[in-house]
Write a protein that holds these residues in place. Structure first.
Motif, PDB file in Angstrom:
ATOM      1  N   ALA A 202     -37.828 -42.752 -67.466  1.00  0.00           N
ATOM      2  CA  ALA A 202     -37.069 -43.110 -66.278  1.00  0.00           C
ATOM      3  C   ALA A 202     -36.517 -41.887 -65.552  1.00  0.00           C
ATOM      4  O   ALA A 202     -36.011 -42.004 -64.424  1.00  0.00           O
ATOM      5  N   GLY A 203     -36.570 -40.722 -66.213  1.00  0.00           N
ATOM      6  CA  GLY A 203     -36.035 -39.507 -65.597  1.00  0.00           C
ATOM      7  C   GLY A 203     -34.522 -39.472 -65.605  1.00  0.00           C
ATOM      8  O   GLY A 203     -33.893 -38.863 -64.731  1.00  0.00           O
ATOM      9  N   LEU A 204     -33.909 -40.129 -66.605  1.00  0.00           N
ATOM     10  CA  LEU A 204     -32.454 -40.209 -66.689  1.00  0.00           C
ATOM     11  C   LEU A 204     -31.987 -39.771 -68.072  1.00  0.00           C
ATOM     12  O   LEU A 204     -32.769 -39.785 -69.034  1.00  0.00           O
ATOM     13  N   SER A 205     -30.717 -39.392 -68.171  1.00  0.00           N
ATOM     14  CA  SER A 205     -30.157 -39.100 -69.484  1.00  0.00           C
ATOM     15  C   SER A 205     -30.082 -40.396 -70.280  1.00  0.00           C
ATOM     16  O   SER A 205     -30.070 -41.490 -69.700  1.00  0.00           O
ATOM     17  N   VAL A 206     -30.016 -40.276 -71.595  1.00  0.00           N
ATOM     18  CA  VAL A 206     -29.983 -41.468 -72.441  1.00  0.00           C
ATOM     19  C   VAL A 206     -28.789 -42.360 -72.102  1.00  0.00           C
ATOM     20  O   VAL A 206     -28.921 -43.574 -71.959  1.00  0.00           O
ATOM     21  N   SER A 207     -27.617 -41.754 -71.943  1.00  0.00           N
ATOM     22  CA  SER A 207     -26.413 -42.542 -71.675  1.00  0.00           C
ATOM     23  C   SER A 207     -26.478 -43.215 -70.301  1.00  0.00           C
ATOM     24  O   SER A 207     -26.128 -44.396 -70.157  1.00  0.00           O
ATOM     25  N   HIS A 208     -26.940 -42.464 -69.281  1.00  0.00           N
ATOM     26  CA  HIS A 208     -27.039 -43.030 -67.929  1.00  0.00           C
ATOM     27  C   HIS A 208     -28.094 -44.137 -67.890  1.00  0.00           C
ATOM     28  O   HIS A 208     -27.873 -45.206 -67.299  1.00  0.00           O
ATOM     29  N   TYR A 209     -29.217 -43.908 -68.526  1.00  0.00           N
ATOM     30  CA  TYR A 209     -30.292 -44.906 -68.568  1.00  0.00           C
ATOM     31  C   TYR A 209     -29.808 -46.183 -69.256  1.00  0.00           C
ATOM     32  O   TYR A 209     -30.012 -47.291 -68.741  1.00  0.00           O
ATOM     33  N   SER A 210     -29.148 -46.028 -70.399  1.00  0.00           N
ATOM     34  CA  SER A 210     -28.670 -47.199 -71.150  1.00  0.00           C
ATOM     35  C   SER A 210     -27.672 -48.001 -70.322  1.00  0.00           C
ATOM     36  O   SER A 210     -27.725 -49.234 -70.296  1.00  0.00           O
ATOM     37  N   ARG A 211     -26.776 -47.290 -69.639  1.00  0.00           N
ATOM     38  CA  ARG A 211     -25.754 -47.963 -68.841  1.00  0.00           C
ATOM     39  C   ARG A 211     -26.377 -48.728 -67.671  1.00  0.00           C
ATOM     40  O   ARG A 211     -26.033 -49.886 -67.415  1.00  0.00           O
ATOM     41  N   LEU A 212     -27.318 -48.092 -66.962  1.00  0.00           N
ATOM     42  CA  LEU A 212     -27.953 -48.743 -65.817  1.00  0.00           C
ATOM     43  C   LEU A 212     -28.833 -49.915 -66.251  1.00  0.00           C
ATOM     44  O   LEU A 212     -28.860 -50.963 -65.612  1.00  0.00           O
ATOM     45  N   PHE A 213     -29.565 -49.742 -67.339  1.00  0.00           N
ATOM     46  CA  PHE A 213     -30.439 -50.806 -67.828  1.00  0.00           C
ATOM     47  C   PHE A 213     -29.607 -52.049 -68.171  1.00  0.00           C
ATOM     48  O   PHE A 213     -29.947 -53.173 -67.778  1.00  0.00           O
ATOM     49  N   LYS A 214     -28.491 -51.844 -68.879  1.00  0.00           N
ATOM     50  CA  LYS A 214     -27.615 -52.958 -69.261  1.00  0.00           C
ATOM     51  C   LYS A 214     -27.019 -53.618 -68.013  1.00  0.00           C
ATOM     52  O   LYS A 214     -26.915 -54.853 -67.924  1.00  0.00           O
ATOM     53  N   LYS A 215     -26.652 -52.815 -67.027  1.00  0.00           N
ATOM     54  CA  LYS A 215     -26.039 -53.343 -65.816  1.00  0.00           C
ATOM     55  C   LYS A 215     -27.014 -54.219 -65.034  1.00  0.00           C
ATOM     56  O   LYS A 215     -26.651 -55.293 -64.558  1.00  0.00           O
ATOM     57  N   TYR A 216     -28.267 -53.775 -64.909  1.00  0.00           N
ATOM     58  CA  TYR A 216     -29.221 -54.475 -64.051  1.00  0.00           C
ATOM     59  C   TYR A 216     -30.028 -55.552 -64.766  1.00  0.00           C
ATOM     60  O   TYR A 216     -30.415 -56.540 -64.164  1.00  0.00           O
ATOM     61  N   ILE A 217     -30.301 -55.361 -66.058  1.00  0.00           N
ATOM     62  CA  ILE A 217     -31.145 -56.309 -66.782  1.00  0.00           C
ATOM     63  C   ILE A 217     -30.316 -57.310 -67.579  1.00  0.00           C
ATOM     64  O   ILE A 217     -30.713 -58.441 -67.791  1.00  0.00           O
ATOM     65  N   GLY A 218     -29.119 -56.888 -68.024  1.00  0.00           N
ATOM     66  CA  GLY A 218     -28.273 -57.792 -68.788  1.00  0.00           C
ATOM     67  C   GLY A 218     -28.316 -57.555 -70.284  1.00  0.00           C
ATOM     68  O   GLY A 218     -27.530 -58.131 -71.038  1.00  0.00           O
ATOM     69  N   TYR A 219     -29.259 -56.726 -70.740  1.00  0.00           N
ATOM     70  CA  TYR A 219     -29.362 -56.324 -72.145  1.00  0.00           C
ATOM     71  C   TYR A 219     -29.399 -54.806 -72.218  1.00  0.00           C
ATOM     72  O   TYR A 219     -29.814 -54.146 -71.276  1.00  0.00           O
ATOM     73  N   SER A 220     -29.006 -54.248 -73.376  1.00  0.00           N
ATOM     74  CA  SER A 220     -29.272 -52.831 -73.595  1.00  0.00           C
ATOM     75  C   SER A 220     -30.776 -52.664 -73.783  1.00  0.00           C
ATOM     76  O   SER A 220     -31.474 -53.636 -74.122  1.00  0.00           O
ATOM     77  N   PRO A 221     -31.344 -51.449 -73.580  1.00  0.00           N
ATOM     78  CA  PRO A 221     -32.786 -51.276 -73.750  1.00  0.00           C
ATOM     79  C   PRO A 221     -33.282 -51.715 -75.125  1.00  0.00           C
ATOM     80  O   PRO A 221     -34.316 -52.380 -75.233  1.00  0.00           O
ATOM     81  N   ILE A 222     -32.555 -51.354 -76.180  1.00  0.00           N
ATOM     82  CA  ILE A 222     -32.992 -51.692 -77.529  1.00  0.00           C
ATOM     83  C   ILE A 222     -32.881 -53.198 -77.776  1.00  0.00           C
ATOM     84  O   ILE A 222     -33.766 -53.804 -78.400  1.00  0.00           O
ATOM     85  N   ASP A 223     -31.825 -53.832 -77.280  1.00  0.00           N
ATOM     86  CA  ASP A 223     -31.708 -55.292 -77.421  1.00  0.00           C
ATOM     87  C   ASP A 223     -32.833 -56.004 -76.683  1.00  0.00           C
ATOM     88  O   ASP A 223     -33.369 -57.008 -77.161  1.00  0.00           O
TER      89      ASP A 223
END
Length: 284
Positions: A202-223
């Motif tokens: 995604a071209g993002l830091s792990v923390s930023h990617y995890s936060r955005l993914f959870k915000k937009y998708i509703g789950y953390s990436p691993i979940d």
């Protein structure tokens, strides 16, 4: 306001029953004095101008505005005499009813608040108008198949609304990057994916990617990845006679015992129990 993912999650747990669907063109002197609301309803403004006051706060009533009213709100509504309001509305009841780890959960409206209240701005107004129009037409008809079609249209309306909110919140390259990794997980869930690798994609830091993914998708990436794998495993458990070790391997887990723990954590039952419970009825 809830994120689109959280809103979709809440709406998915509700069973909604329509009480009235209507369309109104207001007179130039239309006015409703301040009074407590008795029923849940949603209003879509399609023409004109006015002012809706909710619990003492003034909101512009104009095309592109959607109002969700809940019992207990004190609401006052008035139109601009030079630009009379025109709107669609739906009055409804609801209850919360969903399955969690093979147990049904029920809550009535007094125990769980409806996830939408107040005024919202929408951008895909034409599609929402079309859905309100269709619901208004079907409301004048009767029959079980018509009632089923109304339910489908109402779900379409809610999905359109959530999608609209998501489009407003997600912008540009970040949107594409998150969706790229989401699609990649769907196509490669059986591979040894890592959070670091997905963030790099995604071209993002792990923390930023995890936060955005959870915000937009509703789950953390691993979940999200875990649920993809468990959903695929459910299919294999019900529709095939593969050994548990083979099923675990086919959905990305090298250790069948770890897979079993993850499966039970998500579903509430072990893979073997799930297969036993659902194979009995899979032919029905």
């Amino acid at each position: 306001m809830l994120t689109p993912g959280e809103l979709a999650s809440r709406l998915n747990k509700l069973v909604i029953s329509i009480l009235i669907v209507g369309h109104r063109k207001c007179e130039t002197d239309w006015y409703q004095k301040a009074q407590p609301i008795k029923h849940h309803s949603v209003w879509l403004i399609i023409k004109g101008k006015g002012t809706f006051t909710i619990n003492g706060t003034h909101y512009p009533a104009e095309p592109g505005k959607l109002f969700w009213f809940a019992p207990g709100m004190v609401v006052e509504r008035t139109t601009d005499p030079e630009h009379p309001l025109e709107y669609y509305f739906i009055r409804f009841h609801y209850t919360e009813c969903y399955e969690d780890k093979e147990q049904w959960v029920y809550n009535n409206a007094s125990e769980t608040r409806f996830p939408l209240e107040g005024m919202y701005t929408v951008t895909n107004t034409p599609q929402l108008i079309y859905l309100f129009e269709q619901l208004d037409v079907l409301w004048k008809r009767r029959g079980h198949m018509t009632a089923m079609r109304r339910k489908i249209l109402l779900q379409e309306l809610l999905l359109t609304l959530v999608t609209d909110f998501r489009a407003q919140k997600i912008a540009g390259d970040t949107t594409a990057a998150i969706e790229l990794t989401q699609d990649y997980m769907i196509g490669h869930y059986q591979e040894p994916l890592t959070l670091e690798g997905l963030a790099q994609m995604a071209g993002l830091s792990v923390s930023h990617y995890s936060r955005l993914f959870k915000k937009y998708i509703g789950y953390s990436p691993i979940d999200y990845l875990t649920h993809l794998r468990v959903d695929r495993a459910k299919e294999l458990l019900v529709l095939s006679d593969y050994r548990l070790k083979s099923i675990a391997s086919s959905v990305g887990y090298t250790d069948e015992f770890y897979f079993s723990r993850i499966f039970k954590k998500v579903t509430g039952v072990s893979p073997r129990e799930y297969a036993k419970n659902h194979r009995m009825t899979s032919g029905n």
